[in-house]
Design a protein around this motif. Structure first.
Motif, PDB file in Angstrom:
ATOM      1  N   PRO A  22      70.300 139.594   1.523  1.00 52.66           N
ATOM      2  CA  PRO A  22      69.624 140.372   0.288  1.00 52.66           C
ATOM      3  C   PRO A  22      67.905 139.810   0.078  1.00 52.66           C
ATOM      4  O   PRO A  22      67.377 140.836   0.170  1.00 52.66           O
ATOM      5  CB  PRO A  22      70.176 140.273  -0.804  1.00 52.66           C
ATOM      6  CG  PRO A  22      71.796 139.993  -0.344  1.00 52.66           C
ATOM      7  CD  PRO A  22      71.636 139.094   0.603  1.00 52.66           C
ATOM      8  N   SER A  23      68.101 138.758   0.303  1.00 49.97           N
ATOM      9  CA  SER A  23      66.737 138.140   0.239  1.00 49.97           C
ATOM     10  C   SER A  23      65.828 138.323   1.488  1.00 49.97           C
ATOM     11  O   SER A  23      64.417 138.152   1.275  1.00 49.97           O
ATOM     12  CB  SER A  23      66.701 136.676  -0.246  1.00 49.97           C
ATOM     13  OG  SER A  23      67.308 136.181   1.089  1.00 49.97           O
ATOM     14  N   GLY A  24      66.328 138.864   2.530  1.00 46.32           N
ATOM     15  CA  GLY A  24      65.692 139.144   3.848  1.00 46.32           C
ATOM     16  C   GLY A  24      65.453 137.762   4.401  1.00 46.32           C
ATOM     17  O   GLY A  24      65.843 136.727   3.840  1.00 46.32           O
ATOM     18  N   ARG A  25      64.952 137.993   5.934  1.00 46.22           N
ATOM     19  CA  ARG A  25      65.228 136.905   6.670  1.00 46.22           C
ATOM     20  C   ARG A  25      63.653 137.007   7.377  1.00 46.22           C
ATOM     21  O   ARG A  25      63.473 137.853   8.162  1.00 46.22           O
ATOM     22  CB  ARG A  25      66.525 137.033   7.832  1.00 46.22           C
ATOM     23  CG  ARG A  25      67.693 137.292   7.201  1.00 46.22           C
ATOM     24  CD  ARG A  25      68.280 135.862   6.861  1.00 46.22           C
ATOM     25  NE  ARG A  25      68.591 134.949   8.068  1.00 46.22           N
ATOM     26  CZ  ARG A  25      69.200 133.960   7.949  1.00 46.22           C
ATOM     27  NH1 ARG A  25      69.095 133.088   6.864  1.00 46.22           N
ATOM     28  NH2 ARG A  25      69.574 133.182   8.962  1.00 46.22           N
ATOM     29  N   CYS A  36      55.074 137.988  16.919  1.00 51.58           N
ATOM     30  CA  CYS A  36      54.484 138.061  15.319  1.00 51.58           C
ATOM     31  C   CYS A  36      55.356 137.820  14.361  1.00 51.58           C
ATOM     32  O   CYS A  36      56.623 138.225  14.356  1.00 51.58           O
ATOM     33  CB  CYS A  36      53.937 139.680  15.038  1.00 51.58           C
ATOM     34  SG  CYS A  36      52.630 139.912  16.341  1.00 51.58           S
ATOM     35  N   GLY A  37      54.774 137.453  13.330  1.00 48.48           N
ATOM     36  CA  GLY A  37      56.128 137.136  12.082  1.00 48.48           C
ATOM     37  C   GLY A  37      56.430 138.414  11.278  1.00 48.48           C
ATOM     38  O   GLY A  37      55.723 139.231  11.215  1.00 48.48           O
ATOM     39  N   MET A  38      57.467 138.468  10.902  1.00 48.03           N
ATOM     40  CA  MET A  38      58.066 139.557  10.283  1.00 48.03           C
ATOM     41  C   MET A  38      59.485 139.020   9.221  1.00 48.03           C
ATOM     42  O   MET A  38      59.926 138.040   9.582  1.00 48.03           O
ATOM     43  CB  MET A  38      58.606 140.716  11.335  1.00 48.03           C
ATOM     44  CG  MET A  38      59.499 140.359  12.367  1.00 48.03           C
ATOM     45  SD  MET A  38      60.298 141.712  13.206  1.00 48.03           S
ATOM     46  CE  MET A  38      58.869 142.416  14.036  1.00 48.03           C
ATOM     47  N   THR A  39      59.630 140.038   8.482  1.00 44.87           N
ATOM     48  CA  THR A  39      60.793 139.843   7.672  1.00 44.87           C
ATOM     49  C   THR A  39      61.717 140.924   7.621  1.00 44.87           C
ATOM     50  O   THR A  39      60.979 142.108   7.701  1.00 44.87           O
ATOM     51  CB  THR A  39      60.207 139.596   6.125  1.00 44.87           C
ATOM     52  OG1 THR A  39      59.302 138.510   6.089  1.00 44.87           O
ATOM     53  CG2 THR A  39      61.555 139.379   5.273  1.00 44.87           C
ATOM     54  N   LEU A  40      62.863 140.693   7.942  1.00 43.15           N
ATOM     55  CA  LEU A  40      63.960 141.698   7.908  1.00 43.15           C
ATOM     56  C   LEU A  40      64.780 141.793   6.475  1.00 43.15           C
ATOM     57  O   LEU A  40      65.236 140.787   6.116  1.00 43.15           O
ATOM     58  CB  LEU A  40      64.969 141.677   9.037  1.00 43.15           C
ATOM     59  CG  LEU A  40      64.229 141.369  10.560  1.00 43.15           C
ATOM     60  CD1 LEU A  40      65.285 141.306  11.588  1.00 43.15           C
ATOM     61  CD2 LEU A  40      63.367 142.528  10.809  1.00 43.15           C
ATOM     62  N   THR A  41      64.741 143.142   6.032  1.00 44.39           N
ATOM     63  CA  THR A  41      65.415 143.028   4.655  1.00 44.39           C
ATOM     64  C   THR A  41      66.383 144.178   5.011  1.00 44.39           C
ATOM     65  O   THR A  41      66.481 145.198   5.645  1.00 44.39           O
ATOM     66  CB  THR A  41      64.762 143.356   3.613  1.00 44.39           C
ATOM     67  OG1 THR A  41      63.743 144.357   3.830  1.00 44.39           O
ATOM     68  CG2 THR A  41      63.781 142.151   3.072  1.00 44.39           C
ATOM     69  N   VAL A  57      65.230 146.698   7.478  1.00 52.35           N
ATOM     70  CA  VAL A  57      63.771 147.355   7.267  1.00 52.35           C
ATOM     71  C   VAL A  57      62.975 146.209   7.946  1.00 52.35           C
ATOM     72  O   VAL A  57      63.153 145.269   7.500  1.00 52.35           O
ATOM     73  CB  VAL A  57      63.378 147.798   6.125  1.00 52.35           C
ATOM     74  CG1 VAL A  57      61.904 148.264   5.968  1.00 52.35           C
ATOM     75  CG2 VAL A  57      64.301 148.949   5.678  1.00 52.35           C
ATOM     76  N   VAL A  58      61.854 146.491   8.716  1.00 54.98           N
ATOM     77  CA  VAL A  58      60.869 145.503   9.236  1.00 54.98           C
ATOM     78  C   VAL A  58      59.747 145.448   8.326  1.00 54.98           C
ATOM     79  O   VAL A  58      59.214 146.603   8.124  1.00 54.98           O
ATOM     80  CB  VAL A  58      60.502 145.891  10.423  1.00 54.98           C
ATOM     81  CG1 VAL A  58      59.118 145.073  11.233  1.00 54.98           C
ATOM     82  CG2 VAL A  58      61.549 145.437  11.638  1.00 54.98           C
ATOM     83  N   ALA A  59      59.183 144.316   7.739  1.00 56.06           N
ATOM     84  CA  ALA A  59      57.900 144.105   7.199  1.00 56.06           C
ATOM     85  C   ALA A  59      57.110 143.075   7.708  1.00 56.06           C
ATOM     86  O   ALA A  59      57.640 142.135   8.213  1.00 56.06           O
ATOM     87  CB  ALA A  59      58.135 143.669   5.739  1.00 56.06           C
TER      88      ALA A  59
END
Ligand code: SF4
Length: 770
Positions: A22-25, A36-41, A57-59
């Motif tokens: 839930p907190s994203g990875r 590139c750095g990204m966070t997956l939620t 979802v990619v951020a």
């Protein structure tokens, strides 16, 4: 280093439905070396498509290479996790032999892992018993994590005990590596942080279209563009060349548009001017380089007016660029300058010579080994850097050790628990390996990991013939790539957000890839596949399944090597990132002399080069020209490359609907003047014919390309697959193929066969039984 518990922020495994924590990875993009750095939620409930929406979802995430940016490929990368034809179970193909001995290949059909791996192990056993160890070959990929690349090399050397292992990095980084190793004694694509470019007064960029292939990297060129110091060398006015400024308006740099295959001449002329006008850094050369006089003599023959007759770049522009670079050099009080090369100049039969000339130029200006200046090669594939450091290259062992060095063999053999004499020697480089498949004395079986050679290798129709001549083709992949569809056994393996591991970016920065979702179906990690194959082949060499343990072993194997990772572990990388660190640059030995943890090495060569005498080696080189040059029946140059929306062979990005919508297929970019001359209008079907065959695609008019040149991107299979007509001639030192230039006939495609072309590579996608 010993395995350690994962840090708190690495906890939070994906749930059983495959959704992200839930907190994203925090992780990195699955594609190019910018990483590139990204966070997956976790995504919200499945969309109206009934559950085929991406599970995450990619951020974008703030990271030094992308500074919070992503390109279209990165933004849409979660769609890869929901590919409609994702491989989820092993596939096998049965062969039958009739009374006359004719072999018929059946269709791929689902199988259990036990059946599939049993079939692979049995066939390897028979083939090696009949034809020797080297009859089984391995082909790896620059997208594999460090852990998988390392374990693949170990499998080849300790279980299969074959010399025949190489990888697709041979297609993209081999000449840069050969040039850098010869000059500096070490090859790290960028031996400095990418962010260092921001302060430069001049950047000479040869054969790289980074504005299209890795757009977020353009941010690092903002400063040099403001100072009017960006120089781009490219036969096309590419997106990157356009950064030098509008045709009308204030210049942000200079675009040189040479005849394809003559980049080396441009560099020789620049060097000539540097010496002829007294612009060299003589103090630096006296202190830090060898071979200077040989190079000075060799470039004396390349005065700009002579060079212009060969490369087509006006002599005045050559002088202007040499002076601009010199003015930015530290010796003349400038802000600093960089010389950077990419595939456009490296994928050539004189690629190593061209890289060497670029390094010679940088050395003459006193740039390498100084903060704020230098030479570098821009790595393309996601783990193109780490992939060539840890043992899947034909001539290397982990830690960037050479396989014929007795000390290196002894060190790595001790880590693997085998006798050094049991390790095979150097194998065949990739193109030679592919050519030898199924030939008398050549490999009879091939294991492919993370590579789609039927689209990405040169002279691809010959590759198809060679694959079909094998007794066993095994492909590990995520999706039914063109190469997988030709295999006897297809093994579905984890990808990107489904696995833990590490990658090494274009700057030599080691970073963490983190799992965000559980893999679908019966997908397994290649680490598990390697361990199972080892067991089934009767090996007692251990193959850990946990990437943490694999990395720790890799670190021990690399200790003392050029690419020393012995001070790294997943835990240290996680801890570094948790405290705001952006990863560590190799070499990272286990400790510093004082005993504290080594901080890594963002900038190489500041004190000395990695050569025996500490000096950089300048080597005289000269221009020969392309192997397949213009002739009356092939009067136009073909150059190949990438488009923003697609990545390499397209096996991944062609499955992302958003990207396919924007660029759904190949095209032939040509100047309207060439189009008028040949009777081809914008959008007309075009046929290109080389000595190897022909391809077809619609014309796309552009005045950004030379009138003697056409361009095709290489991301597609079928009739528009441009590598069906590229040459497999290779650089004599690096073994890298000459993708970037060959001679072609260009004509309207009437749909009528006018030549000897026979399509020897029919599509086989219909052969999969779901
Ligand atoms: Fe960044 Fe490259 Fe991914 Fe684009 S493809 S988002 S540039 S890592």
């Amino acid at each position: 280093m010993a395995a350690v518990a994962r840090p708190a922020h690495a906890q939070g495994a994906p749930d059983r439905a495959g959704r992200a924590a839930p907190s994203g990875r925090d992780t990195h993009c699955p594609y190019c070396a910018l990483q590139c750095g990204m966070t997956l939620t976790p995504a919200q409930d499945p969309g109206p498509d009934g559950g085929v929406s991406p599970p995450v979802v990619v951020a974008p995430r703030e990271f030094p290479t992308n500074k919070g940016g992503l390109c279209q490929k990165g933004w849409t990368s979660a769609s890869l996790l929901a590919a409609s034809d994702r491989l989820t179970v092993p596939l096998v193909r049965d062969r039958t032999v009739d009374a006359a001995g004719v072999v018929t290949r059946g269709e791929l059909r689902p199988a259990t892992w036990d059946e599939a791996l049993g079939r692979v192990a049995d066939a390897i056993g028979v083939i090696q018993a009949e034809s020797g160890r080297d009859a089984v070959a391995v082909f790896g990929g620059g997208g594999l994590t460090n852990e998988k690349a390392y374990a693949l090399g170990k499998l080849a050397r300790t279980v299969l005990r074959t010399a025949n292992i190489d990888y697709n990095g041979r297609f993209c980084m081999a000449s840069a590596a050969a040039g850098a190793n010869r000059a500096f004694g070490a090859d790290r694509g960028l031996p400095f942080p990418l962010a260092d470019l921001a302060g430069a007064g001049a950047v000479l960029l040869l054969g790289s279209n980074l504005a299209e292939t890795m757009p977020p990297s353009v941010q690092h060129l903002a400063g040099v563009r403001e100072r009017g110091g960006l120089v781009v060398v490219d036969p096309r006015r590419s997106a990157t060349a356009a950064l030098t400024g509008p045709r009308e308006g204030p210049p942000q740099g200079i675009h040189l548009q040479p005849v394809p295959g003559t980049d080396l001449v441009v560099l020789l002329a620049l060097l000539h001017v540097v010496w002829a006008e007294g612009l060299a850094d003589d103090e630096y050369l006296a202190a830090r380089a060898s071979g200077v006089e040989d190079v000075r003599r060799a470039v004396a023959a390349w005065w700009p007016e002579r060079a212009e007759t060969v490369c087509g770049v006006p002599a005045g522009d050559l002088r202007r660029v040499a002076r601009l670079l010199a003015a930015a050099s530290p010796a003349r009080g400038g802000r600093g300058a960089y010389v950077l090369t990419g595939r456009g100049v490296e994928q050539s039969t004189q690629g190593t010579a061209t890289v060497t000339a670029a390094i010679n130029l940088a050395l003459a200006l006193g740039l390498p080994g100084r903060t704020g200046s230098g030479y570098g090669a821009i790595t393309g594939q996601g783990n193109g850097q780490g992939g060539r450091e840890h043992g899947q290259k034909a001539d290397q062992l982990p830690g960037y050790r050479t396989i014929d060095d007795p000390a290196a063999r002894a060190h790595v053999a001790a880590v693997w628990g085998v006798h050094p004499d049991s390790l095979p020697g150097p194998g065949r480089p990739a193109v030679e390996l592919l050519r030898s498949l199924g030939t008398p004395g050549g490999p009879r079986a091939l294991l492919v990991h993370g590579s789609n050679v039927l689209v990405s290798a040169p002279d691809a129709m010959r590759v198809a013939e060679r694959l079909d001549a094998l007794d066993l083709l095994v492909v590990c992949d995520l999706v039914p790539s063109e190469t997988a569809l030709r295999a006897d056994v297809v093994l579905p393996v984890t990808q990107w957000a489904e696995e833990e591991g590490t990658m090494t970016s274009l700057e030599g920065r080691v970073i963490r890839r983190r799992q965000a979702v559980t893999p679908p179906g019966d997908v397994r990690s290649e680490l598990w596949v390697f361990a199972e194959l080892a067991r089934r082949l009767g090996s007692t060499v251990p193959f850990p399944l946990d990437p943490v343990e694999v990395f720790d072993e890799l670190a021990r194997a690399s200790a003392g090597g050029v690419a020393d990772y012995s001070g790294l572990s997943h835990a240290r990388l996680d801890a570094d990132e948790a405290t705001g660190g952006p990863g560590l640059y190799w070499p990272v030995p286990a400790t510093k002399p004082g005993g504290e943890a080594h901080p890594g090495t963002p900038r190489l060569f500041l004190d000395r080069f990695h050569t025996p005498d500490g000096r950089a080696c300048m080597v005289a080189v000269d221009h020969v020209g392309p192997s397949d040059d213009l002739r009356p029946d092939a009067p136009v140059y073909l150059v190949t490359g990438r488009v923003l929306q697609h990545y390499q062979s397209g096996a991944q990005t062609r499955r992302v609907a958003e990207l396919e919508r924007i660029v759904p297929g190949p095209f032939v970019e040509m100047h309207p003047i060439l189009g008028f001359r040949l009777g081809i209008r914008d959008g007309d079907p075009v046929r290109l014919t080389s000595a190897r065959g022909d391809v077809r695609a619609p014309a796309r008019w552009s005045d950004d390309i030379r009138t003697d040149t056409v361009f095709m991107p290489f991301h597609w299979s079928g009739a528009g697959s441009v590598n069906r007509i590229t040459t497999d001639a290779t650089d004599p030192i690096s073994g890298m193929p000459e993708f970037k230039v060959c001679a072609v006939a260009v004509e309207p495609d009437t749909g009528v066969e006018t030549g000897p072309f026979v399509d020897r590579m029919p599509e086989r996608s219909e052969e999969v039984v779901a």
